[in-house]
Design a protein around this motif. Sequence first.
Motif, mmCIF file in Angstrom:
data_model
loop_
_atom_site.group_PDB
_atom_site.id
_atom_site.type_symbol
_atom_site.label_atom_id
_atom_site.label_comp_id
_atom_site.label_asym_id
_atom_site.label_seq_id
_atom_site.Cartn_x
_atom_site.Cartn_y
_atom_site.Cartn_z
ATOM 1 N N GLN A 42 -18.090 -10.154 31.997
ATOM 2 C CA GLN A 42 -19.068 -9.653 30.589
ATOM 3 C C GLN A 42 -19.135 -11.435 30.145
ATOM 4 O OE1 GLN A 42 -16.641 -8.330 26.929
ATOM 5 N NE2 GLN A 42 -18.986 -7.019 25.878
ATOM 6 N N GLY A 43 -18.318 -12.371 29.831
ATOM 7 C CA GLY A 43 -18.417 -13.580 29.908
ATOM 8 C C GLY A 43 -19.448 -14.403 30.673
ATOM 9 N N SER A 44 -19.160 -13.949 31.750
ATOM 10 C CA SER A 44 -20.076 -14.751 32.473
ATOM 11 C C SER A 44 -21.439 -14.064 32.435
ATOM 12 C CB SER A 44 -19.886 -14.195 34.190
ATOM 13 O OG SER A 44 -18.280 -15.061 34.350
ATOM 14 N N VAL A 45 -22.069 -13.241 32.447
ATOM 15 C CA VAL A 45 -22.974 -12.344 32.316
ATOM 16 C C VAL A 45 -24.004 -12.689 31.469
ATOM 17 C CG1 VAL A 45 -24.325 -10.566 32.140
ATOM 18 C CG2 VAL A 45 -22.255 -10.257 34.016
ATOM 19 N N GLU A 51 -13.002 -16.792 27.655
ATOM 20 C CA GLU A 51 -12.518 -18.403 29.057
ATOM 21 C C GLU A 51 -13.792 -18.200 30.055
ATOM 22 O OE1 GLU A 51 -9.539 -17.556 33.491
ATOM 23 O OE2 GLU A 51 -8.531 -17.471 31.061
ATOM 24 N N ALA A 52 -14.425 -17.056 29.752
ATOM 25 C CA ALA A 52 -16.038 -17.353 31.144
ATOM 26 C C ALA A 52 -16.610 -17.734 30.498
ATOM 27 C CB ALA A 52 -15.971 -15.382 31.650
ATOM 28 N N PHE A 53 -16.731 -17.474 28.812
ATOM 29 C CA PHE A 53 -17.761 -17.758 28.734
ATOM 30 C C PHE A 53 -17.779 -19.318 27.769
ATOM 31 C CE2 PHE A 53 -20.952 -18.534 24.235
ATOM 32 C CZ PHE A 53 -21.994 -17.989 24.947
ATOM 33 N N GLN A 63 -6.329 -6.936 22.952
ATOM 34 C CA GLN A 63 -6.171 -9.141 23.634
ATOM 35 C C GLN A 63 -7.033 -9.120 25.080
ATOM 36 O OE1 GLN A 63 -1.967 -8.324 23.343
ATOM 37 N NE2 GLN A 63 -1.921 -7.458 21.481
ATOM 38 N N GLU A 64 -7.042 -8.177 25.930
ATOM 39 C CA GLU A 64 -7.381 -8.718 26.708
ATOM 40 C C GLU A 64 -8.954 -9.007 27.406
ATOM 41 O OE1 GLU A 64 -5.733 -4.883 29.501
ATOM 42 O OE2 GLU A 64 -3.776 -5.385 29.056
ATOM 43 N N ARG A 65 -9.667 -7.847 26.704
ATOM 44 C CA ARG A 65 -10.765 -7.932 26.117
ATOM 45 C C ARG A 65 -11.629 -9.278 25.566
ATOM 46 N NH1 ARG A 65 -13.566 -1.692 25.205
ATOM 47 N NH2 ARG A 65 -12.399 -1.077 27.080
ATOM 48 N N MET A 66 -11.028 -10.119 24.558
ATOM 49 C CA MET A 66 -11.381 -11.358 23.685
ATOM 50 C C MET A 66 -10.770 -12.274 24.668
ATOM 51 S SD MET A 66 -10.379 -12.658 20.337
ATOM 52 C CE MET A 66 -9.108 -13.220 20.512
ATOM 53 N N PRO A 81 -19.845 -24.913 27.459
ATOM 54 C CA PRO A 81 -18.906 -24.900 26.286
ATOM 55 C C PRO A 81 -18.946 -25.611 25.245
ATOM 56 C CG PRO A 81 -19.979 -26.203 28.577
ATOM 57 C CD PRO A 81 -20.193 -25.130 28.683
ATOM 58 N N ASN A 82 -20.186 -26.197 25.139
ATOM 59 C CA ASN A 82 -21.176 -26.150 24.261
ATOM 60 C C ASN A 82 -21.634 -25.178 23.515
ATOM 61 O OD1 ASN A 82 -20.516 -29.215 24.528
ATOM 62 N ND2 ASN A 82 -22.550 -28.914 26.271
ATOM 63 N N SER A 83 -21.296 -23.613 23.379
ATOM 64 C CA SER A 83 -21.277 -22.938 22.385
ATOM 65 C C SER A 83 -20.431 -22.561 21.346
ATOM 66 C CB SER A 83 -22.078 -21.901 23.009
ATOM 67 O OG SER A 83 -23.668 -21.988 23.608
ATOM 68 N N GLU A 84 -20.848 -22.626 19.554
ATOM 69 C CA GLU A 84 -19.780 -21.747 19.081
ATOM 70 C C GLU A 84 -19.688 -20.554 19.315
ATOM 71 O OE1 GLU A 84 -18.664 -22.149 14.028
ATOM 72 O OE2 GLU A 84 -20.876 -23.214 15.326
ATOM 73 N N ILE A 85 -18.920 -19.681 19.558
ATOM 74 C CA ILE A 85 -18.070 -18.474 19.012
ATOM 75 C C ILE A 85 -18.075 -18.409 17.934
ATOM 76 C CG2 ILE A 85 -17.171 -16.636 19.603
ATOM 77 C CD1 ILE A 85 -16.638 -18.110 22.695
ATOM 78 N N LEU A 86 -18.317 -17.937 16.974
ATOM 79 C CA LEU A 86 -18.107 -17.431 15.660
ATOM 80 C C LEU A 86 -17.395 -15.743 15.786
ATOM 81 C CD1 LEU A 86 -21.251 -18.800 15.249
ATOM 82 C CD2 LEU A 86 -20.810 -18.264 12.892
#
Length: 311
Positions: A137-140, A172-174, A164-167, A179-184
């Motif tokens: 999901q994170g990679s896509v 990790e993948a996203f 926990q595992e989904r987050m 790497p420069n994208s903020e995740i709120l």
Amino acid sequence: MKINKTFAGVAVAAILASSAVSAQDVIGYITKSATNAGWMMINQGAADAAAEEGVKLVSVGPAFQGDLSSQLEVFENLVAQGAKAIAVAPVDSAGIAPAVNDAMGAGIPVVAVDTGVAGAEVTSFVATDNYAVAKVQGSVAATLVEDGQPIIYVTGNQAQSTGQERMNGFMEAFAAARPNSEILQVPTEWNSQEAQEGVEAILNSRQDIAMVANAWDGGTMGAKAALENLGFGAGDVKLVGFDGAGDAIAAMDDGWVHANTAQMLYQMGYQGIKAASAAARGEDVSARIDTGFFLVTPATSGTYKAMVGIE
């Protein structure tokens, strides 16, 4: 066979006592919800498996979202009444452990469905590999935004291994790809209203959000409602889901959702009760049953709908 949608632990004893079949034929099924779109698919699979196995499925759930106390009460009643096996979708991975230990100690096989148990051994764990699928999901999701564009991630309940595992997998993948994208983060306990309110609050203060990714499709639909309330149109902010629930796939067909890592929801319930029934007969069952996933995109939506029977 229709699913019994009783939502009070104390009702279990009455159900068992009034049943025409013996306790030896009873399989307890402690679910998380009877009304969530995804859980309706899981529960249907459980009901169909019980019908095939010829067992009496006593299906019960918490009185409200995340209610551990009622799940524990249901467990105690099922054990006391001599159910041959119990399948459970824990609302709290660690909190359910004492009840699981008591049941296993009494010789009653326990099958965990969807969410694992922390601090107790179970006979089998039937679920998606949430961490691995969340990495997909994170990679896509990363392919849908540019590096540096901020996104929102709507979490699931962090008291559950599933949340926990989904987050962890998504982050990790996203982050590796963007790497420069903020995740709120919008924290929830699998509550779509919490998702909607949290997403709305961020969007009201930030005009640069490019995407909302969600740990489950109740969150996806809550995020969609938030966007609609604020006047956004389909595609203005990308949505990424997790579950493959029918309402989220319909939203994809309407242009709102851009990717969804779909669990094989029906199979989780179906394989869970199949495993519980086999264990009740004293047969060996696999300690881990991975029910797989399907990556749904606008290009593959038709294939997925045909596969799982969504009209």
